[in-house]
Write a protein that holds these residues in place. Structure first.
Motif, PDB file in Angstrom:
ATOM      1  N   SER A 161       0.828  -1.208   0.000  1.00 36.21           N
ATOM      2  CA  SER A 161       0.000   0.000   0.000  1.00 36.21           C
ATOM      3  C   SER A 161       0.854   1.246   0.000  1.00 36.21           C
ATOM      4  O   SER A 161       0.544   2.235  -0.678  1.00 36.21           O
ATOM      5  CB  SER A 161      -0.922  -0.006   1.216  1.00 36.21           C
ATOM      6  N   THR A 185      -6.618   0.179  -0.186  1.00 38.46           N
ATOM      7  CA  THR A 185      -5.700   0.985  -0.990  1.00 38.46           C
ATOM      8  C   THR A 185      -4.602   0.146  -1.627  1.00 38.46           C
ATOM      9  O   THR A 185      -3.993   0.576  -2.611  1.00 38.46           O
ATOM     10  CB  THR A 185      -5.046   2.078  -0.124  1.00 38.46           C
ATOM     11  N   LEU A 208      -6.696   6.458  -4.484  1.00 42.37           N
ATOM     12  CA  LEU A 208      -6.364   5.328  -3.622  1.00 42.37           C
ATOM     13  C   LEU A 208      -4.866   5.049  -3.616  1.00 42.37           C
ATOM     14  O   LEU A 208      -4.296   4.713  -2.562  1.00 42.37           O
ATOM     15  CB  LEU A 208      -7.123   4.077  -4.088  1.00 42.37           C
ATOM     16  N   GLY A 260      -2.973   5.365  -0.019  1.00 42.74           N
ATOM     17  CA  GLY A 260      -2.234   4.268   0.610  1.00 42.74           C
ATOM     18  C   GLY A 260      -0.854   4.695   1.057  1.00 42.74           C
ATOM     19  O   GLY A 260      -0.395   4.356   2.155  1.00 42.74           O
TER      20      GLY A 260
END
Length: 639
Positions: A22, A232, A380, A384
């Protein structure tokens, strides 16, 4: 997360590797790697990328993750392993703070685009919006005239005559709708950094919303954000594959992919290509900004993070290559529609994410749907990375300054309060980047504050561990922790290959330095460039300044001071006392001569070879130090 000696640990083994993915798989994979690949030899660029991952990426990632796991501390406290180099931790903290400030602005831009994507027709498809100028031409978007201004085929740089109320005015440069949407509507950009202007209300709300999402994801620690981290880390791949499948069915997409992958073997002889590959790996893996240290610190002591780092590096490289297919399949379609070469539409950085790719999306049928998917994916990817980076600051501060927090805050909401302070200060510092002159401020932070200094910090990390602490001793520590033998390649990397390659990158970066410009036309004033250099120096200077101050205030002659500053400081739970993972019996302490120094720290001055591996043997002066100037070094254990 569960509590282990008042410190959280991951709930299961998958949490850590998902958090790594992530964090590491971010915007750089999408908007920088594809451009570097096509401009640096196409498919041939994969060779220097692979070599850089082995020489730079994996060794640095293993060093930082293992350091956090061994020390059970965040980005500052982990460097108690080599007290003289603790300034590295403060340099890491400053770099990640600067990075968070401007990185969050990218999330605000993504939210702004996402909001306008929920429309019947994308607002950057035409020149009929209130923000469009008279120099806007849809011909640049569609490859054919859809506006009444001009019907002849002219280039983007050719002056364009505008007829208005029987008068003729000349535009110095033609602009396509997406460029005007970006610069005039989203940014409201001014003529230069000297003209800051006012804060844009729409971006202010978007930035506030982005930081609010970050805060409520991390304010109770990594446990609270694990579900979001899983989202994410995985959802961007869903959108990437959807966009790839859509792109492959577009006319001209195969030409774009061929252009992306076609190898140019002579490029491998250019040092610039190898420098780009090494720098990209350095930035993509997030080396030198304390995040990997913080993530590793939440592992169980014997967790096999070696395996997880390898998985992380493979997934990072895979995502970069996959993103190239996604980007260039669409750029090939865009070039096909406009009747131009692909190199005329290829771009990197914000130019790719907020001009070129949205422009390509607007040419597709059902373009709002694809635009929504793209900007959700972009948000996203950035989120993350930002979640873990923001948590790294909070973790480092709490680990290092908990006694002060207990004294002045003294409540069960310490984590929440420190996170709120972290987010609030970052939000305030980001406000200048959402003014009319904000893009110029953003570029200074991106160019100076959180990029170039990473190479210097990484080099000192290698020096501190390999040459000052001792690479043999550290590898023994890791063998104790991971419970398997390490081959010689890590020692070779940390001692020779990795610092040498990093030093070469630093030299090349210095030799090829050019003053920052915007859009290759606007030149920053001297004071703005000096401000940028000030941002760079403010982090790196922590390392020598901290070392000099420690040497100056430490009592004794120079040799005694260096010995004291090479003393390894551990908390009891970090070496196993009371740690169920290592299962150390407190009766073992009876085999040692124990005393308290002037700081009430427990000093172990003898070594019992009968103590099993995993207890104290790796915390004492190693046999490699016998006969050296540091042979009298002692191990201090903080109770």
């Amino acid at each position: 997360m569960t509590n282990n000696h008042n410190r959280g640990t991951w709930n299961n083994k998958a949490d850590f590797v998902i958090a790594l993915i992530s964090y590491g798989v971010g915007l750089g994979n999408v908007w920088r790697f594809p451009y570097l690949a096509y401009s640096s030899g196409g498919g041939a660029f994969l060779i220097p990328s692979l070599v850089s991952s082995v020489v730079v990426g994996i060794p640095y990632a293993l060093l930082e993750v293992s350091l956090g796991q061994w020390m059970k501390e965040g980005g500052i406290g982990a460097w108690n392993l080599t007290p003289l180099f603790k300034g590295i931790g403060f340099a890491n903290l400053i770099i990640v703070f600067f990075g968070n400030v401007y990185y969050e602005v990218i999330l605000a831009w993504s939210l702004r685009y996402l909001y306008d994507s929920f429309s019947y027709e994308l607002p950057w498809k035409s020149c009929s919006n209130k923000w469009n100028s008279k120099c806007c031409s849809e011909e640049l978007l569609y490859g054919k005239s859809r506006d009444p201004i001009s019907s002849k085929n002219i280039t983007k740089t050719e002056p364009l005559l505008i007829f208005d109320n029987n008068s003729i005015s000349e535009c110095e440069k033609r602009l396509d709708p997406i460029t005007e949407y970006w610069e005039l509507n989203v940014l409201g950009i001014s003529k230069g950094i000297e003209h800051v202007g006012s804060i844009k209300p729409d971006l202010l709300f978007a930035l506030f919303l982005a930081w609010l999402i970050v805060y409520f994801s991390i304010f109770r620690g990594m446990k609270n954000s694990q579900l979001i981290v899983y989202i994410t880390a995985t959802m961007p791949y869903v959108f990437l594959f959807i966009l790839l499948i859509r792109g492959l069915f577009l006319p001209g997409s195969i030409d774009g992919i061929i252009y992306y992958l076609k190898p140019d073997w002579p490029k491998l002889l250019e040092f610039q290509v190898w420098s780009d590959a090494g720098t990209q790996v350095f930035y993509s893996y997030g080396i030198g900004i304390a995040v990997l240290v913080a993530l590793g610190s939440y592992n169980q002591f014997n967790h096999n993070s070696y395996r997880d780092v390898i998985i992380f590096t493979i997934s990072n490289s895979f995502t970069s290559v996959l993103s190239g297919f996604v980007i260039f399949s669409v750029l090939g379609y865009m070039a096909h529609i406009q009747g131009v070469s692909i190199n005329e539409v290829a771009e990197e950085g914000p130019g790719l994410a907020f001009i070129v790719y949205p422009q390509a999306l607007s040419l597709m049928p059902f373009s709002p749907i694809w635009s929504v998917m793209f900007f959700i994916m972009l948000f996203l990817l950035g989120l993350g990375t930002q979640l873990v980076a923001a948590e790294a600051i909070t973790t480092a501060l709490i680990d290092e300054y908990m006694p002060y927090f207990k004294k002045y805050i003294n409540c069960k909401y310490t984590k929440e309060i420190v996170s709120a302070i972290n987010v609030s200060v970052s939000f305030i510092c980001g406000l200048p980047m959402i003014t009319n002159g904000g893009m110029y401020v953003f570029q200074i932070f991106d160019y100076y504050a959180a990029s170039r200094t990473l190479l210097f910090v990484g080099l000192f990390e290698c020096i501190a561990i390999a040459y000052f602490y001792g690479v043999k001793k550290y590898c023994k520590n890791l063998e104790t922790m991971w419970e398997f033998k390490l081959g010689p390649w890590l020692k070779i990397m940390w001692v020779f290959a990795t610092p040498f390659f990093t030093l070469v990158l630093i030299v090349f970066t210095v030799l090829t330095y050019e003053d920052l410009t915007y859009n290759r036309t606007y030149k920053y004033p001297h004071w703005a460039l000096m401000f940028g250099w000030g941002l760079s120096i403010s982090s790196f200077i922590c390392i020598p300044v901290y070392a000099l101050v420690k040497v100056f205030i430490t009592p004794g002659n120079l040799k005694e001071r260096l010995i004291r500053l090479r003393t390894y400081q551990f908390k009891i739970h970090q070496i196993g006392l009371g740690n169920p993972v290592q299962n150390v019996d407190r009766k073992i302490m009876n085999d040692y001569e124990k005393s308290l120094d002037e700081n009430k720290n427990l000093i172990i001055t003898t070594f019992d070879e009968n103590i099993p591996v995993g207890d104290f043997q790796n915390c004492s002066t190693s046999e490699d130090d016998n006969g050296s100037q540091f042979a009298d070094s002692r191990t201090i254990i903080k109770p």
